[in-house]
Design an enzyme around this catalytic site. Structure first.
Site, PDB file in Angstrom:
ATOM      1  N   ARG A 202       0.837  -1.199   0.000  1.00 41.19           N
ATOM      2  CA  ARG A 202       0.000   0.000   0.000  1.00 41.19           C
ATOM      3  C   ARG A 202       0.871   1.247   0.000  1.00 41.19           C
ATOM      4  O   ARG A 202       2.039   1.213   0.396  1.00 41.19           O
ATOM      5  CB  ARG A 202      -0.895   0.033   1.237  1.00 41.19           C
ATOM      6  CG  ARG A 202      -1.933  -1.080   1.313  1.00 41.19           C
ATOM      7  CD  ARG A 202      -2.778  -0.921   2.570  1.00 41.19           C
ATOM      8  NE  ARG A 202      -3.844  -1.912   2.637  1.00 41.19           N
ATOM      9  CZ  ARG A 202      -3.740  -3.103   3.208  1.00 41.19           C
ATOM     10  NH1 ARG A 202      -2.579  -3.447   3.768  1.00 41.19           N
ATOM     11  NH2 ARG A 202      -4.755  -3.946   3.227  1.00 41.19           N
ATOM     12  N   LYS A 226      -2.906  -2.865   8.230  1.00 36.59           N
ATOM     13  CA  LYS A 226      -4.125  -2.409   8.891  1.00 36.59           C
ATOM     14  C   LYS A 226      -4.356  -3.233  10.147  1.00 36.59           C
ATOM     15  O   LYS A 226      -4.137  -4.438  10.162  1.00 36.59           O
ATOM     16  CB  LYS A 226      -5.316  -2.529   7.939  1.00 36.59           C
ATOM     17  CG  LYS A 226      -5.286  -1.491   6.816  1.00 36.59           C
ATOM     18  CD  LYS A 226      -6.558  -1.549   5.984  1.00 36.59           C
ATOM     19  CE  LYS A 226      -6.560  -0.426   4.956  1.00 36.59           C
ATOM     20  NZ  LYS A 226      -7.806  -0.425   4.149  1.00 36.59           N
ATOM     21  N   HIS A 302      -2.622   3.031  -6.216  1.00 37.13           N
ATOM     22  CA  HIS A 302      -3.520   1.917  -5.918  1.00 37.13           C
ATOM     23  C   HIS A 302      -3.713   1.031  -7.140  1.00 37.13           C
ATOM     24  O   HIS A 302      -3.851  -0.195  -7.012  1.00 37.13           O
ATOM     25  CB  HIS A 302      -4.870   2.449  -5.434  1.00 37.13           C
ATOM     26  CG  HIS A 302      -5.674   1.427  -4.689  1.00 37.13           C
ATOM     27  ND1 HIS A 302      -5.225   0.815  -3.526  1.00 37.13           N
ATOM     28  CD2 HIS A 302      -6.897   0.880  -4.939  1.00 37.13           C
ATOM     29  CE1 HIS A 302      -6.126  -0.047  -3.096  1.00 37.13           C
ATOM     30  NE2 HIS A 302      -7.155  -0.029  -3.937  1.00 37.13           N
ATOM     31  N   ARG A 305      -0.951  -1.353  -7.329  1.00 33.80           N
ATOM     32  CA  ARG A 305      -1.212  -2.459  -6.407  1.00 33.80           C
ATOM     33  C   ARG A 305      -2.186  -3.450  -7.046  1.00 33.80           C
ATOM     34  O   ARG A 305      -2.005  -4.663  -6.957  1.00 33.80           O
ATOM     35  CB  ARG A 305      -1.773  -1.879  -5.108  1.00 33.80           C
ATOM     36  CG  ARG A 305      -2.118  -2.887  -4.022  1.00 33.80           C
ATOM     37  CD  ARG A 305      -2.429  -2.109  -2.737  1.00 33.80           C
ATOM     38  NE  ARG A 305      -3.365  -2.794  -1.879  1.00 33.80           N
ATOM     39  CZ  ARG A 305      -3.052  -3.687  -0.967  1.00 33.80           C
ATOM     40  NH1 ARG A 305      -1.781  -4.037  -0.819  1.00 33.80           N
ATOM     41  NH2 ARG A 305      -3.974  -4.234  -0.204  1.00 33.80           N
ATOM     42  N   HIS A 328      -4.870  -8.471   3.178  1.00 36.90           N
ATOM     43  CA  HIS A 328      -6.324  -8.455   3.275  1.00 36.90           C
ATOM     44  C   HIS A 328      -6.785  -9.432   4.354  1.00 36.90           C
ATOM     45  O   HIS A 328      -7.636 -10.274   4.120  1.00 36.90           O
ATOM     46  CB  HIS A 328      -6.948  -8.833   1.932  1.00 36.90           C
ATOM     47  CG  HIS A 328      -6.858  -7.757   0.906  1.00 36.90           C
ATOM     48  ND1 HIS A 328      -7.105  -7.975  -0.430  1.00 36.90           N
ATOM     49  CD2 HIS A 328      -6.537  -6.443   1.005  1.00 36.90           C
ATOM     50  CE1 HIS A 328      -6.951  -6.848  -1.107  1.00 36.90           C
ATOM     51  NE2 HIS A 328      -6.595  -5.915  -0.254  1.00 36.90           N
ATOM     52  N   TYR A 337      -4.464 -18.041   6.759  1.00 35.47           N
ATOM     53  CA  TYR A 337      -3.113 -17.497   6.767  1.00 35.47           C
ATOM     54  C   TYR A 337      -2.158 -18.294   7.645  1.00 35.47           C
ATOM     55  O   TYR A 337      -0.962 -18.339   7.384  1.00 35.47           O
ATOM     56  CB  TYR A 337      -3.136 -16.041   7.247  1.00 35.47           C
ATOM     57  CG  TYR A 337      -3.897 -15.108   6.327  1.00 35.47           C
ATOM     58  CD1 TYR A 337      -3.931 -15.318   4.961  1.00 35.47           C
ATOM     59  CD2 TYR A 337      -4.586 -14.025   6.841  1.00 35.47           C
ATOM     60  CE1 TYR A 337      -4.635 -14.476   4.118  1.00 35.47           C
ATOM     61  CE2 TYR A 337      -5.291 -13.162   6.014  1.00 35.47           C
ATOM     62  CZ  TYR A 337      -5.313 -13.393   4.649  1.00 35.47           C
ATOM     63  OH  TYR A 337      -6.002 -12.549   3.821  1.00 35.47           O
TER      64      TYR A 337
END
Length: 358
Positions: A202, A226, A302, A305, A328, A337
């Site tokens: 990002r 995030k 973006h 990306r 994400h 994950y």
């Protein structure tokens, strides 16, 4: 990481203008959300409370909006606010949904989580629970079709990278100012674009990178994603080559001393200026400049990306690895994950550098 403190300073300034219970909610979410996300929430709340005042549902400063007012709001009044967002502020349906989601989260906290000393909820009635999100009419296929043409496809990856590395300068060789400015920054700019195209990072993650966040033997970058989650993100060998080229000239050309740990820096302005960390807006502007000259003005950070994600999915076709690579993460995908093998993930990124045979 860099800029987190700035986000929190802006957040605290904004919270001083908002009701006390908003600050309490933000503190509650601070462990789970990044400072940037919390700042976005606070901005959304300020719009809402200002609307209450403008509609004369509250008089005085918005910081003094009482909980009783929130409890007495009708569904018609809230729908009126959503209409204000969509038709007066021209917010798209997806943006209205995001702002509504922020309000739903706040009201849910006030009703179901926060408690008074008497162990009573702050709100007995939650009007936001009755409000439905806008139905987004566009299908995933429609969104993908809109995106096509706005991202890099096929050999455009290398063409765009090469354009930044040399062709842009040749295109502007008769303009001494543009040519010299490109000559100064071409290694840095190539490294930035190559890193995004080789990792899917990002914008904020690229901005906040420090030199010691790069592991030069494992081809990883340490980022805070995030939710304030630390992650080591793999990037391609080509991106590492461009990064090494930039690092060879970074200290001398940008007059950077060893105390400046920012990976990407801007040249000093004026005789007394000092090199500084390249800002998000500066990176956006340089991408816009190259994209327009390249003939794809819709390209943005973006979209680069998105370009990475599209190419990765085409080459690798492994959605769980891609979701981890892009950061994400969510509650629903956390268990996926945990089973991802980092060696496999690195091989997947490196495979993107392997040229295809005829």
């Amino acid at each position: 990481m860099a800029n987190q403190q700035q986000y929190f300073q802006k957040l605290n300034t904004l919270l001083d203008q908002l009701p006390w219970y908003v600050g309490e909610y933000i503190s509650h979410k601070q462990r789970k959300l990044s400072a940037a996300s919390l700042l976005n929430y606070a901005h959304d709340y300020k719009i809402f409370f200002n609307w209450l005042k403008n509609e004369r549902l509250h008089t005085g400063e918005i910081k003094n909006v009482p909980l009783e007012l929130l409890e007495s709001l009708t569904t018609q009044q809230v729908e009126g606010f959503l209409g204000f967002l969509q038709y007066q502020l021209n917010n798209k349906e997806i943006t209205v949904n995001r702002k509504l989601s922020a309000l739903k989260s706040l009201f849910n906290y006030l009703q179901n989580i926060a408690e008074t000393r008497e162990l009573k909820p702050y709100l007995q009635r939650n009007v936001m629970a009755k409000i439905e999100f806008n139905e987004i009419k566009e299908s995933m296929e429609t969104i993908a079709n809109k995106m096509e043409g706005k991202i890099l496809i096929g050999d455009e990856y290398e063409k765009f990278r090469q354009f930044i590395a040399s062709d842009y300068g040749l295109l502007n060789k008769d303009n001494k100012k543009l040519y010299n400015f490109h000559l100064l920054n071409r290694e840095r700019d190539t490294a930035i674009v190559s890193l995004i195209l080789g990792s899917g990072l990002r914008l904020s993650e690229v901005v906040n990178l420090n030199i010691d966040d790069i592991d030069y033997s494992k081809y990883t970058a340490r980022v805070i994603r995030k939710g304030n989650k630390e992650q080591f993100v793999f990037f391609s060998k080509l991106a590492m080559d461009d990064l090494q080229d930039y690092l060879q000239i970074r200290e001398k050309r940008y007059k950077v001393d060893k105390s400046n740990k920012a990976l990407f820096v801007a040249a000093p302005m004026g005789p007394k200026g000092k090199p500084r960390r390249l800002t998000a807006r500066s990176i956006e502007k340089l991408i816009e400049k190259y994209a327009a000259a390249f003939g794809k003005p819709s390209l943005s950070v973006h979209k680069l990306r998105h370009s990475f994600a599209t190419r990765y999915h085409t080459e690798i076709n492994d959605v769980p690895k891609l979701r981890r690579q892009l950061g994400h993460s969510s509650i629903q995908t956390t268990m996926i994950y945990t089973h991802i093998n980092n060696d496999d993930l690195k091989q997947a990124v490196d495979k993107m550098d392997i040229p295809k045979g005829d």
